[in-house]
Scaffold this motif. Structure first.
Motif, PDB file in Angstrom:
ATOM      1  N   ILE A   1       0.806  -1.142   0.037  1.00 15.43           N
ATOM      2  CA  ILE A   1       0.319   0.040   0.120  1.00 15.43           C
ATOM      3  C   ILE A   1       0.974   1.273  -0.063  1.00 15.43           C
ATOM      4  O   ILE A   1       2.106   1.027   0.035  1.00 15.43           O
ATOM      5  N   ASP A   2       0.278   2.368  -0.285  1.00 16.18           N
ATOM      6  CA  ASP A   2       1.190   3.551  -0.196  1.00 16.18           C
ATOM      7  C   ASP A   2       1.436   3.983   1.265  1.00 16.18           C
ATOM      8  O   ASP A   2       0.904   4.205   1.987  1.00 16.18           O
ATOM      9  N   GLY A   3       2.875   4.216   1.316  1.00 19.37           N
ATOM     10  CA  GLY A   3       3.303   4.388   2.426  1.00 19.37           C
ATOM     11  C   GLY A   3       3.152   5.690   3.089  1.00 19.37           C
ATOM     12  O   GLY A   3       3.053   6.256   4.109  1.00 19.37           O
ATOM     13  N   HIS A   4       2.801   6.624   2.275  1.00 13.61           N
ATOM     14  CA  HIS A   4       2.228   7.832   2.550  1.00 13.61           C
ATOM     15  C   HIS A   4       1.112   8.137   3.334  1.00 13.61           C
ATOM     16  O   HIS A   4       0.815   8.692   4.152  1.00 13.61           O
ATOM     17  N   THR A   5       0.095   7.129   2.956  1.00  5.74           N
ATOM     18  CA  THR A   5      -1.106   6.947   3.653  1.00  5.74           C
ATOM     19  C   THR A   5      -0.637   6.569   5.164  1.00  5.74           C
ATOM     20  O   THR A   5      -1.634   6.786   5.816  1.00  5.74           O
ATOM     21  N   VAL A   6       0.128   5.640   5.204  1.00  7.74           N
ATOM     22  CA  VAL A   6       0.371   4.948   6.497  1.00  7.74           C
ATOM     23  C   VAL A   6       0.921   6.153   7.202  1.00  7.74           C
ATOM     24  O   VAL A   6       0.508   6.405   8.491  1.00  7.74           O
ATOM     25  N   TYR A   7       1.854   6.995   6.630  1.00  6.80           N
ATOM     26  CA  TYR A   7       2.200   7.997   7.419  1.00  6.80           C
ATOM     27  C   TYR A   7       1.307   9.122   7.882  1.00  6.80           C
ATOM     28  O   TYR A   7       0.943   9.271   9.110  1.00  6.80           O
ATOM     29  N   ALA A   8       0.353   9.484   6.989  1.00  6.14           N
ATOM     30  CA  ALA A   8      -0.845  10.462   7.243  1.00  6.14           C
ATOM     31  C   ALA A   8      -1.798   9.897   8.012  1.00  6.14           C
ATOM     32  O   ALA A   8      -2.249  10.420   8.942  1.00  6.14           O
ATOM     33  N   ASP A   9      -2.270   8.336   8.152  1.00  2.00           N
ATOM     34  CA  ASP A   9      -2.948   7.840   9.188  1.00  2.00           C
ATOM     35  C   ASP A   9      -2.330   7.957  10.360  1.00  2.00           C
ATOM     36  O   ASP A   9      -3.173   8.153  11.732  1.00  2.00           O
ATOM     37  N   GLY A  10      -1.131   7.947  10.531  1.00  2.00           N
ATOM     38  CA  GLY A  10      -0.332   8.092  12.000  1.00  2.00           C
ATOM     39  C   GLY A  10      -0.503   9.630  12.633  1.00  2.00           C
ATOM     40  O   GLY A  10      -0.779   9.958  13.545  1.00  2.00           O
ATOM     41  N   GLN A  11      -0.493  10.473  11.507  1.00  2.00           N
ATOM     42  CA  GLN A  11      -0.603  11.845  11.918  1.00  2.00           C
ATOM     43  C   GLN A  11      -1.967  12.074  12.337  1.00  2.00           C
ATOM     44  O   GLN A  11      -2.229  12.995  13.328  1.00  2.00           O
ATOM     45  N   ILE A  12      -3.013  11.651  11.554  1.00  2.00           N
ATOM     46  CA  ILE A  12      -4.255  11.942  12.036  1.00  2.00           C
ATOM     47  C   ILE A  12      -4.676  11.336  13.478  1.00  2.00           C
ATOM     48  O   ILE A  12      -5.346  11.955  14.078  1.00  2.00           O
ATOM     49  N   GLU A  13      -4.072  10.167  13.464  1.00  2.00           N
ATOM     50  CA  GLU A  13      -4.339   9.574  15.141  1.00  2.00           C
ATOM     51  C   GLU A  13      -3.778  10.666  16.220  1.00  2.00           C
ATOM     52  O   GLU A  13      -4.221  10.732  17.290  1.00  2.00           O
ATOM     53  N   ARG A  14      -2.617  11.117  15.875  1.00  4.03           N
ATOM     54  CA  ARG A  14      -1.974  12.063  16.927  1.00  4.03           C
ATOM     55  C   ARG A  14      -2.422  13.580  16.785  1.00  4.03           C
ATOM     56  O   ARG A  14      -2.169  14.528  17.889  1.00  4.03           O
ATOM     57  N   ALA A  15      -3.420  13.909  15.918  1.00  2.00           N
ATOM     58  CA  ALA A  15      -3.768  15.064  15.816  1.00  2.00           C
ATOM     59  C   ALA A  15      -4.507  15.670  16.893  1.00  2.00           C
ATOM     60  O   ALA A  15      -5.209  15.038  17.492  1.00  2.00           O
ATOM     61  N   LYS A  16      -4.521  16.924  17.289  1.00  2.00           N
ATOM     62  CA  LYS A  16      -5.200  17.286  18.603  1.00  2.00           C
ATOM     63  C   LYS A  16      -6.272  18.259  18.170  1.00  2.00           C
ATOM     64  O   LYS A  16      -6.885  18.733  19.085  1.00  2.00           O
ATOM     65  N   SER A  17      -6.497  18.643  16.743  1.00  2.00           N
ATOM     66  CA  SER A  17      -7.339  19.583  16.574  1.00  2.00           C
ATOM     67  C   SER A  17      -8.048  19.242  15.137  1.00  2.00           C
ATOM     68  O   SER A  17      -7.528  18.456  14.253  1.00  2.00           O
ATOM     69  N   PRO A  18      -9.523  19.494  15.176  1.00  2.00           N
ATOM     70  CA  PRO A  18     -10.023  18.880  13.932  1.00  2.00           C
ATOM     71  C   PRO A  18      -9.546  19.586  12.554  1.00  2.00           C
ATOM     72  O   PRO A  18      -9.392  18.738  11.615  1.00  2.00           O
ATOM     73  N   GLU A  19      -8.874  20.825  12.705  1.00  2.00           N
ATOM     74  CA  GLU A  19      -8.277  21.367  11.482  1.00  2.00           C
ATOM     75  C   GLU A  19      -7.020  20.552  10.951  1.00  2.00           C
ATOM     76  O   GLU A  19      -6.710  20.336   9.966  1.00  2.00           O
ATOM     77  N   ILE A  20      -6.324  20.063  12.065  1.00  2.00           N
ATOM     78  CA  ILE A  20      -5.058  19.245  11.707  1.00  2.00           C
ATOM     79  C   ILE A  20      -5.560  17.889  11.264  1.00  2.00           C
ATOM     80  O   ILE A  20      -4.726  17.123  10.148  1.00  2.00           O
ATOM     81  N   VAL A  21      -6.643  17.166  11.865  1.00  2.00           N
ATOM     82  CA  VAL A  21      -7.101  15.972  11.111  1.00  2.00           C
ATOM     83  C   VAL A  21      -7.580  16.233   9.841  1.00  2.00           C
ATOM     84  O   VAL A  21      -7.214  15.550   8.867  1.00  2.00           O
ATOM     85  N   ASN A  22      -8.303  17.072   9.473  1.00  2.00           N
ATOM     86  CA  ASN A  22      -8.682  17.524   8.174  1.00  2.00           C
ATOM     87  C   ASN A  22      -7.569  17.852   7.183  1.00  2.00           C
ATOM     88  O   ASN A  22      -7.626  17.348   6.039  1.00  2.00           O
ATOM     89  N   PHE A  23      -6.520  18.519   7.642  1.00  2.00           N
ATOM     90  CA  PHE A  23      -5.317  18.699   6.724  1.00  2.00           C
ATOM     91  C   PHE A  23      -4.675  17.369   6.366  1.00  2.00           C
ATOM     92  O   PHE A  23      -4.447  17.109   5.223  1.00  2.00           O
ATOM     93  N   TRP A  24      -4.497  16.501   7.281  1.00  2.00           N
ATOM     94  CA  TRP A  24      -3.892  15.208   7.002  1.00  2.00           C
ATOM     95  C   TRP A  24      -4.752  14.194   6.177  1.00  2.00           C
ATOM     96  O   TRP A  24      -4.245  13.699   5.379  1.00  2.00           O
ATOM     97  N   LYS A  25      -6.003  14.330   6.293  1.00  2.00           N
ATOM     98  CA  LYS A  25      -7.161  13.657   5.591  1.00  2.00           C
ATOM     99  C   LYS A  25      -6.981  14.077   4.187  1.00  2.00           C
ATOM    100  O   LYS A  25      -6.889  13.176   3.326  1.00  2.00           O
TER     101      LYS A  25
END
Length: 108
Positions: free
Chosen positions: A57-81
């Motif tokens: 699978i795309d490793g960038h997606t794996v990275y983005a999913d990890g960042q989504i898990e750690r995001a503290k605000s909805p804005e950051i979650v939306n950015f990584w999504k």
């Protein structure tokens, strides 16, 4: 947690008996795997790319999913999504135009 799911999928795919064996395959210390599982830290891009390669699978997606898990605000979650969606679209577009004869599939 997506990170835990990815780690478990790698263990299952490679028939690894423990997180210690998983750490060795990924070139990490076993404490790193524990920290990933506990949410103490996120996988680095190199590790995400290795996980992606193993799972095909795309490793960038794996990275983005990890960042989504750690995001503290909805804005950051939306950015990584958004980043994840764009990477996925680009990755799929590249694959759709690639010749199967020219694609190098990594040995796992």
């Amino acid at each position: 947690m997506k990170t835990t799911e990815y780690l478990d999928q790698v263990k299952q795919k490679l028939h690894l008996p423990s997180d210690y064996a998983l750490a060795k395959v990924l070139g990490l210390k076993s404490q790193s795997i524990t920290q990933y599982r506990n949410g103490g830290t996120a996988m680095g891009i190199e590790t995400c790319l290795k996980v992606g390669e193993i799972l095909r699978i795309d490793g960038h997606t794996v990275y983005a999913d990890g960042q989504i898990e750690r995001a503290k605000s909805p804005e950051i979650v939306n950015f990584w999504k958004t980043v994840s969606e764009k990477f996925s679209e680009s990755f799929n577009a590249l694959l759709s135009g690639a010749s199967p004869r020219l694609m190098r599939v990594p040995a796992c």
